[in-house]
Design an enzyme around this catalytic site. Structure first.
Site, short mmCIF file in Angstrom:
data_model
loop_
_atom_site.label_atom_id
_atom_site.label_comp_id
_atom_site.label_asym_id
_atom_site.label_seq_id
_atom_site.Cartn_x
_atom_site.Cartn_y
_atom_site.Cartn_z
N LYS A 1 5.74 57.60 12.87
CA LYS A 1 4.84 58.73 13.14
C LYS A 1 4.61 58.89 14.66
CE LYS A 1 1.73 61.85 13.04
NZ LYS A 1 1.91 63.19 12.54
N CYS B 1 -2.65 65.72 18.44
CA CYS B 1 -1.55 64.86 17.95
C CYS B 1 -0.62 64.46 19.09
CB CYS B 1 -0.75 65.60 16.89
SG CYS B 1 -1.78 66.20 15.56
N1 SAJ Z 1 4.58 73.02 23.44
C1 SAJ Z 1 5.23 73.35 24.64
N2 SAJ Z 1 6.54 73.70 24.61
C2 SAJ Z 1 7.24 73.74 23.45
C3 SAJ Z 1 6.60 73.40 22.23
C4 SAJ Z 1 5.26 73.05 22.25
O1 SAJ Z 1 4.62 73.32 25.72
O2 SAJ Z 1 8.43 74.10 23.52
C5 SAJ Z 1 3.16 72.63 23.46
C6 SAJ Z 1 2.23 73.56 22.67
O3 SAJ Z 1 1.84 74.66 23.43
C7 SAJ Z 1 1.08 72.61 22.37
C8 SAJ Z 1 1.76 71.26 22.21
O4 SAJ Z 1 3.03 71.38 22.80
O5 SAJ Z 1 0.18 72.55 23.46
C9 SAJ Z 1 1.90 70.77 20.78
O6 SAJ Z 1 2.28 71.80 19.90
P1 SAJ Z 1 3.36 71.63 18.73
O7 SAJ Z 1 3.53 72.95 18.06
O8 SAJ Z 1 4.59 71.02 19.28
O9 SAJ Z 1 2.76 70.53 17.74
P2 SAJ Z 1 1.34 70.30 16.98
O10 SAJ Z 1 0.49 69.44 17.84
O11 SAJ Z 1 0.73 71.55 16.44
O12 SAJ Z 1 1.87 69.46 15.67
C10 SAJ Z 1 2.62 68.25 15.89
C11 SAJ Z 1 3.91 68.30 15.03
N3 SAJ Z 1 4.80 67.22 15.43
C12 SAJ Z 1 6.10 67.44 15.76
O13 SAJ Z 1 6.60 68.55 15.79
C13 SAJ Z 1 6.93 66.23 16.08
C14 SAJ Z 1 3.56 68.19 13.56
O14 SAJ Z 1 4.73 68.10 12.75
C15 SAJ Z 1 2.68 66.93 13.31
O15 SAJ Z 1 2.31 66.81 11.95
C16 SAJ Z 1 1.42 67.09 14.15
O16 SAJ Z 1 1.81 67.14 15.53
C17 SAJ Z 1 0.53 65.89 13.85
O17 SAJ Z 1 -0.45 66.06 13.09
O18 SAJ Z 1 0.82 64.78 14.30
#
Ligand code: SAJ
Length: 401
Positions: free
Chosen positions: A201, A255
């Site tokens: 995880k 997360c």
């Molecule tokens: N972000 C970027 N650039 C990108 C993608 C995302 O800057 O290309 C930023 C977003 O703006 C945000 C952050 O990253 O600030 C996180 O966003 P996210 O959409 O990547 O993820 P979360 O936090 O909504 O959900 C994540 C997911 N993990 C992965 O994709 C590996 C989800 O599957 C998990 O269940 C969740 O964390 C969790 O609960 O751990």
């Protein structure tokens, strides 16, 4: 089959609802009486598309009952938050408190599963807590770790279709947990030991953090080199084995901005890359703050008056109302603190009001501002047109200019 879910938050409640929907008798437990009362009335206390009618159905049919204390059950699931303390050390006190709350109800043959994101060794530690209080149960209950991995906003689909990693303290425990999840998970159930599942995880979210840090680092390099980072990444991604993510104003949420610290705290010598990625992503927000402040100073020097500034978006990612660990919120706070007399408008179309920020409508702010900083790429902002008469700081790639 009867199961108790401890924690009715963003993950515990949807999982409880979906498990109840599959025919299992579910008791949802939360220490927050308001959450329990709302859930009992069939009212969803979180924002998640499609979940409200499902909750109503399982409450009306009696398959889901909410309470503030656990009851004897066949299975217990711990789904509570694991934040970090000062110095980025993991805080597993909620997991421990939730574990202690079920100890009096445990019986021989029960299944006990932790879903909360946890440092390596937490499942073994909680087994120690359980057997410390109930030594007669040693070897007679099945203890496993099975992390959630759903994306907020797409929770129903992902809870059902994502593969799950199930780490048992014994093979029997992994098998027993797998047969529970098989009631409602269509994805593959991968069995392993608890320590591997715990690290898995943390590694999933750290992997994404490292990849985003790479994109953010490129944005800093491109800014210095006078190269459009969005075009650069689009072109590099034409390579069949390159898939760079998008830069933004940092990484937020509870997360990805948190979990890597659970690795760096336990393995500081071995996790240099993971630690650096955290630093790069945190630094990106500071860099954005400095960019806004510099643009304001430059404007004042050139025009002899302070600029009107619009800070667009406070949520940690597009089209949600969640501000936890949000870099945009941090940038807005720091910009406002650094220039108390300036005319700054803060915009967040997904929330009605905020206790610290006075919110402005996004169209009004865009019209009035001399300097516009796009912090989160909400869909509303995509309807706005580029205006040459404004200084636009497009940190989240809305216009990709
Ligand atoms: N972000 C970027 N650039 C990108 C993608 C995302 O800057 O290309 C930023 C977003 O703006 C945000 C952050 O990253 O600030 C996180 O966003 P996210 O959409 O990547 O993820 P979360 O936090 O909504 O959900 C994540 C997911 N993990 C992965 O994709 C590996 C989800 O599957 C998990 O269940 C969740 O964390 C969790 O609960 O751990």
């Amino acid at each position: 089959m009867k199961a108790c879910f401890i924690g009715l938050g963003y993950i515990g409640l949807p999982t409880a609802i979906i498990a109840a929907n599959s025919g299992i008798d579910i008791v949802g437990v939360d220490i927050n009486a308001e959450v329990v009362e709302k859930t009992q009335r069939g009212k969803l206390h979180i924002l998640e598309p499609g979940l409200q009618p499902m909750l109503k159905r399982v409450v009306d049919s009696g398959k889901l009952v909410a309470r503030t204390t656990p009851v004897p059950s066949d299975a217990f699931f711990i789904v509570v938050p694991t934040p970090f303390k000062e110095n980025h050390l993991p805080d597993i006190s909620f997991v421990e408190a939730a574990t202690r709350s079920v100890i009096p109800f445990l019986q021989e043959g029960n299944l006990f599963v932790i879903e909360s994101t946890s440092p390596v060794g937490t499942t073994e530690a909680m087994a120690g807590v359980i057997y410390g209080e109930r030594p007669e149960l040693k070897g007679k209950i099945h203890i496993a770790y099975c992390p959630e991995r759903v994306l907020p906003g797409n929770v129903i689909y992902e809870l059902i279709h994502n593969d799950r990693v199930i780490g048992g303290l014994t093979d029997d425990a992994a098998n027993k947990a797998a047969s529970f999840y098989a009631h409602f998970v269509l994805g593959t159930l991968h069995k392993t030991n608890a320590r591997t599942a715990e690290l898995c995880k943390l590694v999933e979210n750290s992997s994404r953090d490292v990849q985003i840090a790479f994109a953010n680092e490129l944005s800093l390099i491109c800014d210095k080199a006078g190269i459009n980072v969005w075009e650069l990444i689009a072109l590099a991604n034409k390579h069949p084995r390159v898939n760079i993510l998008q830069p933004g104003c940092g990484v937020g949420g509870h997360c990805i901005a948190v979990d890597p610290y659970f690795i760096t705290a336990a393995f500081p010598q071995e996790s240099k890359l993971i630690a650096t990625a955290r630093q790069v992503n945190n630094y990106k927000a500071e860099w954005c703050t400095e960019k806004v402040k510099n643009a304001m100073l430059k404007f004042e020097l050139l025009n002899g008056r302070k600029p009107k500034v619009a800070l667009m978006g406070l949520a940690f990612k597009p089209d949600i109302d969640d501000l936890r660990e949000s870099p945009s919120k941090r940038i807005a706070t720091q910009v406002m603190q650094s220039c108390n007399n300036a005319d700054i408008m803060v915009v967040e179309p997904n929330i009605d009001q905020h206790k610290v920020f006075k919110l402005t409508d996004y169209r009004e702010a865009y019209d009035r501002a001399d300097i516009v900083a796009f912090l989160t790429a909400h869909k509303q902002f995509k309807t706005l047109e580029w205006r040459d008469n404004k200084i636009i700081l497009d940190f989240c790639g809305l216009f990709k200019k």
